[in-house]
Design a protein around this motif. Structure first.
Motif, mmCIF file in Angstrom:
data_model
loop_
_atom_site.group_PDB
_atom_site.id
_atom_site.type_symbol
_atom_site.label_atom_id
_atom_site.label_comp_id
_atom_site.label_asym_id
_atom_site.label_seq_id
_atom_site.Cartn_x
_atom_site.Cartn_y
_atom_site.Cartn_z
ATOM 1 N N ARG A 415 0.836 -1.214 0.000
ATOM 2 C CA ARG A 415 0.000 0.000 0.000
ATOM 3 C C ARG A 415 0.860 1.250 0.000
ATOM 4 N NH1 ARG A 415 -5.004 -1.803 2.248
ATOM 5 N NH2 ARG A 415 -5.698 -3.164 0.583
ATOM 6 N N TRP A 443 -12.425 4.781 -8.681
ATOM 7 C CA TRP A 443 -11.355 4.435 -7.748
ATOM 8 C C TRP A 443 -9.999 4.299 -8.413
ATOM 9 C CZ3 TRP A 443 -12.247 5.688 -3.151
ATOM 10 C CH2 TRP A 443 -13.512 5.523 -2.581
ATOM 11 N N ILE A 451 -5.775 6.017 -3.664
ATOM 12 C CA ILE A 451 -4.573 5.183 -3.578
ATOM 13 C C ILE A 451 -4.543 4.133 -4.699
ATOM 14 C CG2 ILE A 451 -5.652 3.649 -1.895
ATOM 15 C CD1 ILE A 451 -2.965 3.351 -0.562
ATOM 16 N N PHE A 452 -5.722 3.740 -5.190
ATOM 17 C CA PHE A 452 -5.760 2.705 -6.230
ATOM 18 C C PHE A 452 -5.654 3.262 -7.640
ATOM 19 C CE2 PHE A 452 -7.279 0.255 -2.659
ATOM 20 C CZ PHE A 452 -6.417 -0.811 -2.777
ATOM 21 N N ASP B 33 4.035 0.080 6.218
ATOM 22 C CA ASP B 33 3.324 1.163 6.867
ATOM 23 C C ASP B 33 2.021 0.624 7.460
ATOM 24 O OD1 ASP B 33 1.961 3.364 7.646
ATOM 25 O OD2 ASP B 33 2.377 4.530 5.840
ATOM 26 N N ALA B 36 -1.177 2.543 6.451
ATOM 27 C CA ALA B 36 -1.657 2.304 5.089
ATOM 28 C C ALA B 36 -2.309 0.931 5.001
ATOM 29 C CB ALA B 36 -0.501 2.398 4.096
ATOM 30 N N TYR B 37 -1.732 -0.024 5.721
ATOM 31 C CA TYR B 37 -2.282 -1.376 5.675
ATOM 32 C C TYR B 37 -3.677 -1.424 6.284
ATOM 33 C CZ TYR B 37 -2.345 -6.429 5.955
ATOM 34 O OH TYR B 37 -2.671 -7.741 5.799
ATOM 35 N N ALA B 42 -9.298 1.229 -0.856
ATOM 36 C CA ALA B 42 -9.897 2.494 -1.255
ATOM 37 C C ALA B 42 -9.680 3.602 -0.234
ATOM 38 C CB ALA B 42 -11.389 2.305 -1.491
ATOM 39 N N ALA B 43 -8.595 3.528 0.516
ATOM 40 C CA ALA B 43 -8.357 4.575 1.506
ATOM 41 C C ALA B 43 -7.712 5.784 0.855
ATOM 42 C CB ALA B 43 -7.441 4.048 2.592
ATOM 43 N N SER B 44 -8.102 6.950 1.296
ATOM 44 C CA SER B 44 -7.474 8.167 0.795
ATOM 45 C C SER B 44 -6.269 8.462 1.682
ATOM 46 C CB SER B 44 -8.456 9.316 0.871
ATOM 47 O OG SER B 44 -8.846 9.504 2.212
ATOM 48 N N ASN B 45 -5.431 9.387 1.234
ATOM 49 C CA ASN B 45 -4.270 9.747 2.037
ATOM 50 C C ASN B 45 -4.673 10.353 3.375
ATOM 51 O OD1 ASN B 45 -2.242 8.789 0.379
ATOM 52 N ND2 ASN B 45 -2.271 10.627 -0.897
ATOM 53 N N ILE B 48 -5.455 7.610 5.795
ATOM 54 C CA ILE B 48 -4.230 6.985 6.307
ATOM 55 C C ILE B 48 -3.622 7.860 7.403
ATOM 56 C CG2 ILE B 48 -1.893 6.249 5.701
ATOM 57 C CD1 ILE B 48 -2.968 5.572 2.930
#
Lengths: 530, 337
Positions: A415, A443, A451-452, B33, B36-37, B42-45, B48
């Protein structure tokens, strides 16, 4: 933990799933008990909580109810059911009505009871949905994907009537109420045990307070989870199975041995080769569903490095050995994504027009200024599939003068690596829960740069088409937008679709009623044995 | 004797402190990280960053270290993100499973290796000496997970003699009341022979896997040590005095040959704790090894630190025990200590 448990016992309401002795006394027979083996189990019992792992979806699915659920439809290839995302049926909702202006939906709740015996009320639904949009992390992101963003949107009309106000007309709002995030908690029980936390995060992580078809009888993280049927379940026909034992078995060869010997009833998550072998062996049923909205793709960085040049991206798309990759890495358990028609179908994933044509690829590389060296990364956790795929990519690109070095990134670090958006090539599998083309591209290729969006692709023209498709209500216009944006990404290829993988499950011949869910966790409510 | 133990304990304190510092730094310096994991798909910065804040990972390292040590003093090893439980509880739950498996494996190994090693030394060059060499070579050259898979394949899959590799107990048995955490002992305390049998049959294959792995060093060390002792003056004197061969070998030679063997046993035990990791994976054994590996793959710091710390303390305790055992076997060691 000690305090919360004492509080729970003092509350007395949670006794049914804390006292395992009672369940043991009327212990169901082997024919009513299902043994499931999986790679790893839940790390929490609360899918809305931060850091909940993939198997927690299974807890949310079986132990909690949502307002709505997706309608089961037969899998075309047989073996059970999958869902139709466009068609919804009531779970806790007895009926629902969308307002004439299309800006709200009113739900009538059925007479359902929580495991604690309390009736389910609109207040509980509001508490649970409020929680989902405010708790942060994945739950909130997923809610937002369907324009469910603020607690003010959720209105208690009376005890049995609940309304959702829409922020905008978004066709994902209603289906998003049926995924495994907006499930309904027993809010009184949760608050009573919360120890002051308004969202009761710690307590709900370790306890189930739902109205679903199953309760958790015991949970040993990393070892096993045991579910027992809730005989008072009101939101559907009573499940046939009375008890489910889900054991965590890390080694895939052990899982395979268990299912082949007949000791396990169902096995999840084997490497594709094992599924193919089991299928060929014919003693075990293997049900495969092409993962909706899922595809193995090669992402080419469009902002940094050599693949800024669109001709090089196209060259890669023209040289990949699509069929070989499908056979060698997925053992045929997937759908080829190459050689599609000139005008794509309004669907996703859909085959692009590229197929293996070395001459075309060579010409494009020459036009872009000749060969070079670059690196390709993938998640080591996916190595069974990604490794043979990468080797074939390396070999194919070598034939047009592109030297590829393969880097295997440990799962924990993957990630972080893709978030940097600096690596030239990344091989990855992504699957969106809601089966809509615009959802997937939102996405992975939209300018919001999630992130993707591994290819780091930015194109205002594409964003406009995706957003337009997302919010249009006109079916014909929608399909046109989809065809337009698929054509655009096909020409620009920030991502080359390789194959749509199959979600396989191996089970004994005596098991029936398999139900595939978009969250890809087992649905015990429909399964039968013997 | 007591003063020796106290002196030995004193020297272990710096190593434990060292382990605490090194594990803390290693888990922070290594790539991966956590935030992040755990932000999930679909997580945004921003998401995180939010999680990083919640986990306290955005604070400077010294601050994180102080809060870690403060918690450690209170016996709090933090919470595992992969299981969602306190690490102390997880380790307490899983350590007996690993210990039971390792000790049982070591017992099997000793039961085979010691007689084999002694016989090989006494009948040097005979068929038993060759057998000893073959067993030792085979044992070291087979990786544990391979032996494990092979045993599962032969005894469970083909022959059907062994039970399903599903962990410590068949799914339809429930564990006896927990006293020691060792199922074999707990089931005897509860006088439930059915569970004892079930637990023993689950234990046999993984313990055998470990035993095969540890046969080689113990056999070889026993043989070498016996050979050295058999050539010594006091053995020749004992023989010359007309003592029976059995008495010479059993009482005089074997006892003196035991010192290096005990050292080897200590080493083998710590190797086994390491080898456990793979065996636990193959047999779905709910021990600390598989726990640590899963935590490592998820960049889950707390369990890794807890695991390394527990192992370090175990190792220190083990060395102490060996030192004491030396004194029992050879009184001269006691005087020097």
């Amino acid at each position: 933990m000690a305090i919360t448990r004492r509080a729970a016992i003092a509350g007395g309401l949670s006794a049914p799933f804390l006292m395992t002795g009672r369940a043991g006394a009327q212990s169901p027979s082997r024919s009513e008990t299902l043994l499931l083996v999986q790679e790893y189990g839940p790390n929490s019992l609360d899918m809305q909580g931060i850091g909940a792992s993939q198997p927690v979806n299974g807890v949310a699915l079986n132990c909690y109810d949502r307002l709505l659920r997706f309608k089961p439809v037969p899998i075309p290839a047989g073996g059970g059911n999958q869902v139709s995302m466009g068609e919804l049926e009531g779970e806790l909702a007895e009926s629902w009505q969308i307002a004439s202006d299309g800006m709200s939906c009113t739900f009538k709740l059925r007479d359902a009871k929580f495991h604690s015996g309390r009736p389910v009320t609109a207040k509980d639904v509001k508490w649970s949905l409020d929680r989902a949009v405010t708790i942060g992390g994945f739950a909130t992101t997923q809610m937002n994907a369907g324009s469910l963003e603020k607690p003010e949107q959720f209105v208690v009309v009376d005890d049995k009537t609940f309304r959702v106000d829409f922020l905008r007309k978004d066709k994902l709002t209603m289906p998003n109420l049926a995924v495994t995030i907006p499930f309904v908690f027993d809010s009184e029980l949760a608050i009573k045990n919360s120890g002051g936390d308004p969202l009761a995060k710690e307590w709900l992580k370790n306890n189930v307070a739902g109205s679903g078809a199953f309760k958790v009888e015991s949970w040993k993280p990393g070892v096993e989870t045991i579910y027992v049927r809730n005989d008072d379940w009101a939101s559907g026909p009573l499940p046939k199975l009375r008890r489910i034992i889900a054991r965590d078995i890390a080694s895939p060869s052990t899982r395979r041995a268990l299912i082949e010997r007949g000791d396990a009833d169902i096995s999840y998550g084997l490497p594709p080769k094992d599924f193919k072998d089991l299928l060929d062996g014919g003693k075990i049923n293997v049900v495969g569903v092409p993962i909706p909205n899922g595809v193995w793709g090669l992402y080419l960085n469009s902002q940094v490095g050599p693949f800024k040049d669109v001709r090089l991206r196209q060259a890669v798309a023209w040289v990949l050995p699509y069929d070989k990759m499908l056979q060698a890495s997925l053992f045929g358990r997937g759908v080829d994504m190459s050689g599609g028609p000139e005008t794509p179908k309004p669907a996703w994933p859909t085959p692009f027009a590229y197929k293996t044509n070395v001459e075309k690829a060579k010409a494009l590389v020459a036009a872009a200024g000749g060969g070079f060296s670059t690196t390709l990364q993938f998640d080591a956790g996916n190595a069974t599939v990604a490794e043979p795929m990468s080797v074939l990519i390396k070999e194919a690109l070598g034939s047009i003068g592109i030297e590829v070095e393969i880097t295997k990134v440990p799962g924990a670090n993957f990630r972080t690596e893709i978030a940097k958006k600096t690596n030239p090539m990344t091989l990855n599998r992504f699957a969106g829960w809601l089966d809509y083309p615009d959802y997937y591209l939102f996405w992975t290729m939209h300018g919001n740069n999630s992130i993707f969006n591994i290819a780091n692709y930015q194109n205002p023209e594409l964003d406009k088409l995706i957003d337009a498709a997302r919010f249009t209500t006109d079916k014909a216009a929608y399909e046109k937008f989809v065809v337009d944006f698929v054509k655009l990404v096909e020409r620009e290829v920030p991502m080359i679709p390789i194959a749509q993988p199959t979600h396989d499950v191996a089970m004994q011949k005596s098991i029936g009623g398999y139900q595939f869910q978009p969250c890809r966790e087992p649905d015990f409510r429909y399964l039968t044995k013997g | 004797m007591l003063s020796m133990i106290a002196a030995r304990l004193k020297t272990t304190i710096p190593s434990v402190i060292g382990v605490i510092i090194v594990t803390f730094l290693l888990t922070r310096v290594l790539p991966g990280d956590t935030a992040a994991y755990f932000a999930g798909p679909a997580a945004s910065n921003e998401a995180i960053a939010e999680i990083r804040g919640k986990l306290g990972l955005d604070r400077p390292l010294p601050v994180q270290f102080v809060s870690y040590v403060t918690a450690l003093v209170r016996g709090d090893l933090g919470t595992s993100l992969t299981t969602g439980q306190p690490v102390t509880a997880d380790l307490a739950q899983r350590l007996p499973a690993s210990a039971e498996l390792t000790l049982f494996g070591l017992l099997i190994s000793m039961a085979v290796a010691l007689p084999l090693g002694v016989l090989a030394a006494v009948r040097q060059g005979s068929w038993i000496d060759h057998l000893c060499r073959i067993v030792a070579t085979a044992g070291v050259s087979l990786p544990v997970f391979f032996t494990g898979l092979l045993l599962v394949y032969v005894f469970y899959f083909i022959l059907g003699w062994a039970p399903a590799p599903l962990g410590r107990l068949d799914v339809f048995f429930s564990e006896p009341p927990r006293v020691t955490g060792f199922l074999l002992i707990d089931s005897l305390i509860a006088w439930d022979l059915e569970i004892f049998r079930a637990a023993l049959s689950q234990l046999l294959l993984p313990a055998l896997t470990l035993a095969i792995f540890s046969l080689a060093p113990i056999t070889r060390m026993t043989r070498a040590s016996m050979l050295a002792v058999l050539g010594a003056d006091f053995v020749r004197t004992a023989r010359a005095s007309g003592l029976s061969g059995r008495k010479v070998i059993g009482t005089y030679a074997f006892r003196n040959a035991m010192l290096p063997v005990v050292t080897t046993l200590g080493m083998v035990f710590s190797f086994l704790l390491g080898a456990n990791v793979l065996v636990e994976k193959v047999f779905a054994w709910p021990g600390v090894g598989s726990y640590a590996v899963e935590a490592l793959l998820a960049s889950d710091y707390a369990p890794i630190q807890g695991f390394v710390l527990t192992m370090a303390i175990l190792y220190v305790a083990l060395n102490l025990m060996i030192d004491i055992l030396y004194g029992v076997i050879d009184p001269r060691v006691r005087l020097e200590g």
